[in-house]
Design an enzyme around this catalytic site. Sequence first.
Site, PDB file in Angstrom:
ATOM      1  N   LYS A 215      48.911  69.183  20.402  1.00 46.43           N
ATOM      2  CA  LYS A 215      49.963  69.769  19.567  1.00 46.43           C
ATOM      3  C   LYS A 215      50.152  71.241  19.915  1.00 46.43           C
ATOM      4  O   LYS A 215      49.250  71.897  20.432  1.00 46.43           O
ATOM      5  CB  LYS A 215      49.661  69.534  18.080  1.00 46.43           C
ATOM      6  N   ARG A 250      42.732  60.997  16.421  1.00 50.59           N
ATOM      7  CA  ARG A 250      43.931  60.401  17.042  1.00 50.59           C
ATOM      8  C   ARG A 250      44.332  61.225  18.265  1.00 50.59           C
ATOM      9  O   ARG A 250      44.667  62.396  18.116  1.00 50.59           O
ATOM     10  CB  ARG A 250      45.047  60.373  15.995  1.00 50.59           C
TER      11      ARG A 250
HETATM   12  C1  7PJ Z   1      50.128  62.262  13.693  1.00 44.99           C
HETATM   13  C2  7PJ Z   1      50.539  60.963  13.437  1.00 44.99           C
HETATM   14  C3  7PJ Z   1      48.972  62.769  13.017  1.00 44.99           C
HETATM   15  C4  7PJ Z   1      48.793  60.621  11.954  1.00 44.99           C
HETATM   16  C5  7PJ Z   1      51.897  61.883  14.854  1.00 44.99           C
HETATM   17  C6  7PJ Z   1      52.049  63.740  17.793  1.00 44.99           C
HETATM   18  C7  7PJ Z   1      53.023  63.681  16.685  1.00 44.99           C
HETATM   19  N1  7PJ Z   1      49.885  60.135  12.582  1.00 44.99           N
HETATM   20  N2  7PJ Z   1      51.658  60.742  14.170  1.00 44.99           N
HETATM   21  N3  7PJ Z   1      48.344  61.900  12.155  1.00 44.99           N
HETATM   22  N4  7PJ Z   1      50.970  62.819  14.595  1.00 44.99           N
HETATM   23  N5  7PJ Z   1      48.126  59.841  11.103  1.00 44.99           N
HETATM   24  O1  7PJ Z   1      51.271  62.832  18.052  1.00 44.99           O
HETATM   25  O2  7PJ Z   1      52.052  64.802  18.490  1.00 44.99           O
HETATM   26  O3  7PJ Z   1      48.543  63.925  13.154  1.00 44.99           O
HETATM   27  S1  7PJ Z   1      53.248  62.071  15.940  1.00 44.99           S
END
Ligand code: 7PJ
Length: 271
Positions: A215, A250
Amino acid sequence: MEAFQWKTTRPLVMGILNVTPDSFSDGGRYTDVASAVTRARQMASEGADIIDVGGESTRPGAPVVSVDEELRRVLPVIEQIADLLVAVDTTKAVVAGHAIAAGARIVNDISALQYDADMVSVVREFGVGVILMHMQGTPATMQDNPCYSDVVQDVRFFLAERIEFAVASGVKKMQIAVDPGIGFGKTIEHNRQLLAKLKEFATFGCPLVVGASRKSFIGQLLSRPEYEQRLSGSLAVAAWAVMHGAQIIRVHDVAETADVVRMIAALRQIN
Ligand code: 7PJ
Protein backbone atom coordinates in the site's frame (compact mmCIF):
# COMPACT_ATOMS: atom_id res chain seq x y z
CA MET A 1 -23.22 -28.08 7.97
CA GLU A 2 -21.01 -26.88 10.80
CA ALA A 3 -20.39 -23.16 10.81
CA PHE A 4 -16.94 -22.00 9.76
CA GLN A 5 -14.47 -21.52 12.57
CA TRP A 6 -11.21 -19.60 12.21
CA LYS A 7 -8.23 -21.81 13.01
CA THR A 8 -5.34 -19.59 13.95
CA THR A 9 -3.04 -21.71 16.09
CA ARG A 10 -0.38 -20.28 13.78
CA PRO A 11 -0.53 -17.03 11.79
CA LEU A 12 -2.15 -17.43 8.37
CA VAL A 13 -1.15 -15.95 5.04
CA MET A 14 -3.95 -14.77 2.79
CA GLY A 15 -2.88 -14.44 -0.83
CA ILE A 16 -4.52 -11.73 -2.92
CA LEU A 17 -6.02 -12.80 -6.24
CA ASN A 18 -7.41 -9.81 -8.10
CA VAL A 19 -9.63 -10.71 -11.01
CA THR A 20 -10.34 -7.13 -11.99
CA PRO A 21 -9.08 -5.29 -15.04
CA ASP A 22 -8.54 -2.17 -12.90
CA SER A 23 -7.51 -3.24 -9.40
CA PHE A 24 -5.40 -1.29 -6.91
CA SER A 25 -2.05 -2.65 -7.90
CA ASP A 26 -1.57 -5.76 -9.96
CA GLY A 27 -4.60 -4.88 -12.06
CA GLY A 28 -5.18 -6.63 -15.30
CA ARG A 29 -2.57 -9.32 -14.93
CA TYR A 30 -4.86 -12.10 -13.79
CA THR A 31 -8.13 -11.32 -15.46
CA ASP A 32 -7.95 -14.44 -17.55
CA VAL A 33 -9.45 -17.43 -15.73
CA ALA A 34 -6.66 -19.89 -16.50
CA SER A 35 -3.91 -17.55 -15.37
CA ALA A 36 -5.89 -16.64 -12.24
CA VAL A 37 -6.22 -20.32 -11.35
CA THR A 38 -2.51 -20.85 -12.01
CA ARG A 39 -1.65 -17.89 -9.81
CA ALA A 40 -3.93 -19.20 -7.01
CA ARG A 41 -2.24 -22.62 -7.11
CA GLN A 42 1.17 -20.99 -7.15
CA MET A 43 0.26 -18.93 -4.06
CA ALA A 44 -1.02 -22.07 -2.32
CA SER A 45 2.25 -23.88 -3.07
CA GLU A 46 4.16 -20.86 -1.78
CA GLY A 47 2.35 -21.09 1.54
CA ALA A 48 -0.93 -19.20 1.21
CA ASP A 49 -3.48 -20.58 3.69
CA ILE A 50 -6.35 -18.58 2.17
CA ILE A 51 -6.88 -17.29 -1.38
CA ASP A 52 -8.77 -13.96 -1.42
CA VAL A 53 -10.59 -13.67 -4.75
CA GLY A 54 -11.79 -10.16 -5.61
CA GLY A 55 -13.64 -8.95 -8.69
CA GLU A 56 -14.65 -5.50 -7.48
CA SER A 57 -11.84 -2.95 -7.43
CA THR A 58 -11.70 -0.70 -4.38
CA ARG A 59 -9.12 1.68 -5.84
CA PRO A 60 -10.17 5.30 -5.19
CA GLY A 61 -12.33 6.37 -8.12
CA ALA A 62 -12.61 2.88 -9.61
CA PRO A 63 -15.78 2.29 -11.62
CA VAL A 64 -18.68 0.50 -9.95
CA VAL A 65 -18.91 -3.13 -11.05
CA SER A 66 -22.32 -4.70 -11.72
CA VAL A 67 -23.37 -7.94 -10.02
CA ASP A 68 -23.28 -9.78 -13.36
CA GLU A 69 -19.80 -8.55 -14.20
CA GLU A 70 -18.47 -9.38 -10.75
CA LEU A 71 -19.96 -12.89 -10.92
CA ARG A 72 -18.49 -13.38 -14.39
CA ARG A 73 -15.06 -12.50 -13.01
CA VAL A 74 -14.99 -14.48 -9.78
CA LEU A 75 -17.18 -17.59 -10.21
CA PRO A 76 -15.19 -19.47 -12.88
CA VAL A 77 -12.04 -18.99 -10.82
CA ILE A 78 -13.56 -19.99 -7.47
CA GLU A 79 -15.12 -23.12 -9.03
CA GLN A 80 -11.68 -24.30 -10.07
CA ILE A 81 -9.91 -23.66 -6.78
CA ALA A 82 -12.64 -24.77 -4.39
CA ASP A 83 -10.29 -27.41 -2.96
CA LEU A 84 -8.38 -24.47 -1.40
CA LEU A 85 -9.65 -22.25 1.42
CA VAL A 86 -11.18 -19.42 -0.61
CA ALA A 87 -12.39 -16.00 0.53
CA VAL A 88 -14.50 -13.83 -1.73
CA ASP A 89 -13.71 -10.12 -1.51
CA THR A 90 -17.11 -8.55 -2.13
CA THR A 91 -19.67 -6.20 -0.61
CA LYS A 92 -22.59 -7.73 -2.54
CA ALA A 93 -24.78 -10.42 -0.94
CA VAL A 94 -25.72 -11.98 -4.28
CA VAL A 95 -22.07 -12.30 -5.28
CA ALA A 96 -21.21 -13.75 -1.87
CA GLY A 97 -24.05 -16.29 -2.12
CA HIS A 98 -22.98 -17.54 -5.56
CA ALA A 99 -19.32 -17.56 -4.53
CA ILE A 100 -20.17 -19.71 -1.51
CA ALA A 101 -22.17 -22.09 -3.72
CA ALA A 102 -19.06 -22.30 -5.94
CA GLY A 103 -16.87 -23.18 -2.96
CA ALA A 104 -15.83 -20.01 -1.09
CA ARG A 105 -15.89 -20.40 2.69
CA ILE A 106 -15.09 -16.85 3.79
CA VAL A 107 -16.65 -13.48 2.91
CA ASN A 108 -14.20 -10.59 3.01
CA ASP A 109 -16.51 -7.56 3.20
CA ILE A 110 -14.66 -4.23 3.21
CA SER A 111 -17.92 -2.58 4.26
CA ALA A 112 -18.27 -4.80 7.35
CA LEU A 113 -21.83 -5.86 6.34
CA GLN A 114 -22.98 -2.28 5.84
CA TYR A 115 -23.36 -1.87 2.06
CA ASP A 116 -25.74 -4.71 1.43
CA ALA A 117 -28.47 -5.31 4.00
CA ASP A 118 -28.72 -8.95 2.88
CA MET A 119 -25.06 -9.76 3.49
CA VAL A 120 -25.44 -10.63 7.16
CA SER A 121 -28.14 -13.20 6.32
CA VAL A 122 -25.88 -14.82 3.72
CA VAL A 123 -23.09 -15.13 6.30
CA ARG A 124 -25.50 -16.53 8.90
CA GLU A 125 -27.41 -18.91 6.60
CA PHE A 126 -24.32 -20.43 5.00
CA GLY A 127 -22.29 -20.33 8.21
CA VAL A 128 -19.21 -18.97 6.45
CA GLY A 129 -16.30 -17.02 7.88
CA VAL A 130 -16.52 -13.24 7.62
CA ILE A 131 -13.94 -10.46 7.76
CA LEU A 132 -15.33 -7.19 9.10
CA MET A 133 -13.11 -4.34 7.86
CA HIS A 134 -13.12 -0.69 8.84
CA MET A 135 -13.37 1.95 6.15
CA GLN A 136 -14.16 5.63 6.43
CA GLY A 137 -16.36 6.84 3.57
CA THR A 138 -16.57 4.92 0.31
CA PRO A 139 -13.80 3.79 -2.04
CA ALA A 140 -14.65 6.65 -4.40
CA THR A 141 -14.05 9.41 -1.85
CA MET A 142 -12.32 7.84 1.15
CA GLN A 143 -8.93 9.46 0.57
CA ASP A 144 -10.32 12.99 0.11
CA ASN A 145 -9.93 14.18 3.70
CA PRO A 146 -9.85 11.33 6.22
CA CYS A 147 -10.64 12.63 9.69
CA TYR A 148 -10.81 11.03 13.16
CA SER A 149 -10.87 12.31 16.72
CA ASP A 150 -8.67 9.35 17.71
CA VAL A 151 -8.13 6.93 14.87
CA VAL A 152 -7.35 3.89 17.06
CA GLN A 153 -10.33 4.41 19.36
CA ASP A 154 -12.67 5.31 16.49
CA VAL A 155 -11.76 2.17 14.54
CA ARG A 156 -12.01 0.02 17.68
CA PHE A 157 -15.44 1.42 18.43
CA PHE A 158 -16.59 0.74 14.87
CA LEU A 159 -15.33 -2.85 14.89
CA ALA A 160 -16.90 -3.54 18.29
CA GLU A 161 -20.22 -2.24 16.98
CA ARG A 162 -20.01 -4.37 13.79
CA ILE A 163 -19.21 -7.51 15.81
CA GLU A 164 -22.21 -6.76 18.03
CA PHE A 165 -24.43 -6.27 14.98
CA ALA A 166 -23.29 -9.52 13.38
CA VAL A 167 -23.73 -11.53 16.57
CA ALA A 168 -27.14 -9.95 17.25
CA SER A 169 -28.09 -11.00 13.70
CA GLY A 170 -27.25 -14.62 14.41
CA VAL A 171 -23.65 -14.87 13.17
CA LYS A 172 -21.50 -16.90 15.56
CA LYS A 173 -18.54 -15.09 17.05
CA MET A 174 -16.22 -17.89 15.92
CA GLN A 175 -17.07 -17.00 12.29
CA ILE A 176 -15.82 -13.41 12.65
CA ALA A 177 -12.42 -11.82 12.02
CA VAL A 178 -11.73 -8.07 12.19
CA ASP A 179 -9.50 -5.75 10.17
CA PRO A 180 -8.59 -2.07 10.81
CA GLY A 181 -8.62 -1.46 7.04
CA ILE A 182 -5.18 -0.05 6.37
CA GLY A 183 -5.44 2.56 3.58
CA PHE A 184 -9.23 2.81 3.58
CA GLY A 185 -9.99 6.43 4.45
CA LYS A 186 -6.69 6.94 6.28
CA THR A 187 -3.72 9.28 6.00
CA ILE A 188 -0.15 7.97 6.33
CA GLU A 189 -0.23 9.03 9.97
CA HIS A 190 -3.54 7.21 10.57
CA ASN A 191 -2.10 4.02 9.05
CA ARG A 192 1.06 4.41 11.11
CA GLN A 193 -0.89 4.85 14.34
CA LEU A 194 -3.17 1.87 13.64
CA LEU A 195 -0.12 -0.34 13.14
CA ALA A 196 1.81 1.16 16.05
CA LYS A 197 -1.12 0.36 18.34
CA LEU A 198 -2.19 -2.82 16.60
CA LYS A 199 -2.39 -4.73 19.91
CA GLU A 200 -5.51 -2.74 20.72
CA PHE A 201 -7.33 -4.61 17.95
CA ALA A 202 -6.39 -8.03 19.28
CA THR A 203 -8.76 -7.76 22.23
CA PHE A 204 -12.11 -8.56 20.59
CA GLY A 205 -11.78 -12.32 20.84
CA CYS A 206 -11.77 -12.46 17.03
CA PRO A 207 -8.74 -13.09 14.80
CA LEU A 208 -7.12 -9.90 13.52
CA VAL A 209 -6.49 -9.42 9.79
CA VAL A 210 -3.94 -6.90 8.50
CA GLY A 211 -3.72 -5.92 4.84
CA ALA A 212 -0.87 -3.49 4.27
CA SER A 213 0.79 -5.25 1.35
CA ARG A 214 2.35 -2.79 -1.09
CA LYS A 215 0.00 0.00 0.00
CA SER A 216 1.11 3.53 -0.77
CA PHE A 217 1.80 4.57 2.84
CA ILE A 218 4.72 2.11 2.83
CA GLY A 219 6.28 3.87 -0.13
CA GLN A 220 5.57 7.21 1.51
CA LEU A 221 7.13 6.25 4.86
CA LEU A 222 10.21 5.01 3.00
CA SER A 223 10.27 8.06 0.71
CA ARG A 224 10.26 5.66 -2.20
CA PRO A 225 6.98 5.89 -4.05
CA GLU A 226 7.40 3.18 -6.70
CA TYR A 227 4.98 0.30 -6.37
CA GLU A 228 7.63 -2.24 -7.33
CA GLN A 229 9.85 -1.14 -4.41
CA ARG A 230 7.46 -1.81 -1.54
CA LEU A 231 8.28 -5.46 -0.88
CA SER A 232 10.75 -5.09 1.98
CA GLY A 233 8.56 -2.47 3.65
CA SER A 234 5.58 -4.80 3.30
CA LEU A 235 7.54 -7.65 4.87
CA ALA A 236 8.51 -5.40 7.78
CA VAL A 237 4.85 -4.58 8.36
CA ALA A 238 3.94 -8.29 8.14
CA ALA A 239 6.57 -9.12 10.78
CA TRP A 240 5.44 -6.24 12.97
CA ALA A 241 1.79 -7.23 12.60
CA VAL A 242 2.36 -10.87 13.55
CA MET A 243 4.40 -9.78 16.57
CA HIS A 244 1.64 -7.41 17.65
CA GLY A 245 -1.34 -9.70 17.54
CA ALA A 246 -2.34 -10.22 13.90
CA GLN A 247 -3.34 -13.76 12.95
CA ILE A 248 -4.02 -13.25 9.24
CA ILE A 249 -1.76 -11.30 6.89
CA ARG A 250 -3.26 -10.37 3.51
CA VAL A 251 -0.53 -10.03 0.89
CA HIS A 252 0.52 -10.09 -2.74
CA ASP A 253 3.99 -11.58 -2.06
CA VAL A 254 3.07 -14.93 -0.56
CA ALA A 255 6.38 -16.81 -0.63
CA GLU A 256 8.32 -14.03 1.10
CA THR A 257 5.57 -13.33 3.64
CA ALA A 258 5.15 -17.03 4.44
CA ASP A 259 8.87 -17.17 5.31
CA VAL A 260 8.55 -14.15 7.59
CA VAL A 261 5.44 -15.44 9.32
CA ARG A 262 6.81 -18.95 9.78
CA MET A 263 10.15 -17.69 11.04
CA ILE A 264 8.44 -15.59 13.69
CA ALA A 265 6.14 -18.46 14.64
CA ALA A 266 9.16 -20.74 15.03
CA LEU A 267 10.96 -18.23 17.22
CA ARG A 268 7.88 -17.83 19.38
CA GLN A 269 7.29 -21.58 19.46
CA ILE A 270 3.60 -21.12 18.79
CA ASN A 271 3.94 -23.30 15.74
C1 7PJ B 1 -7.89 -4.94 2.04
C2 7PJ B 1 -8.93 -5.76 1.61
C3 7PJ B 1 -7.52 -4.97 3.42
C4 7PJ B 1 -9.23 -6.63 3.73
C5 7PJ B 1 -8.19 -4.59 -0.06
C6 7PJ B 1 -5.30 -3.58 -1.72
C7 7PJ B 1 -6.61 -2.90 -1.64
N1 7PJ B 1 -9.59 -6.60 2.43
N2 7PJ B 1 -9.11 -5.52 0.28
N3 7PJ B 1 -8.22 -5.84 4.22
N4 7PJ B 1 -7.43 -4.23 0.98
N5 7PJ B 1 -9.86 -7.44 4.58
O1 7PJ B 1 -5.16 -4.79 -1.59
O2 7PJ B 1 -4.29 -2.84 -1.93
O3 7PJ B 1 -6.63 -4.26 3.91
S1 7PJ B 1 -8.04 -3.97 -1.69
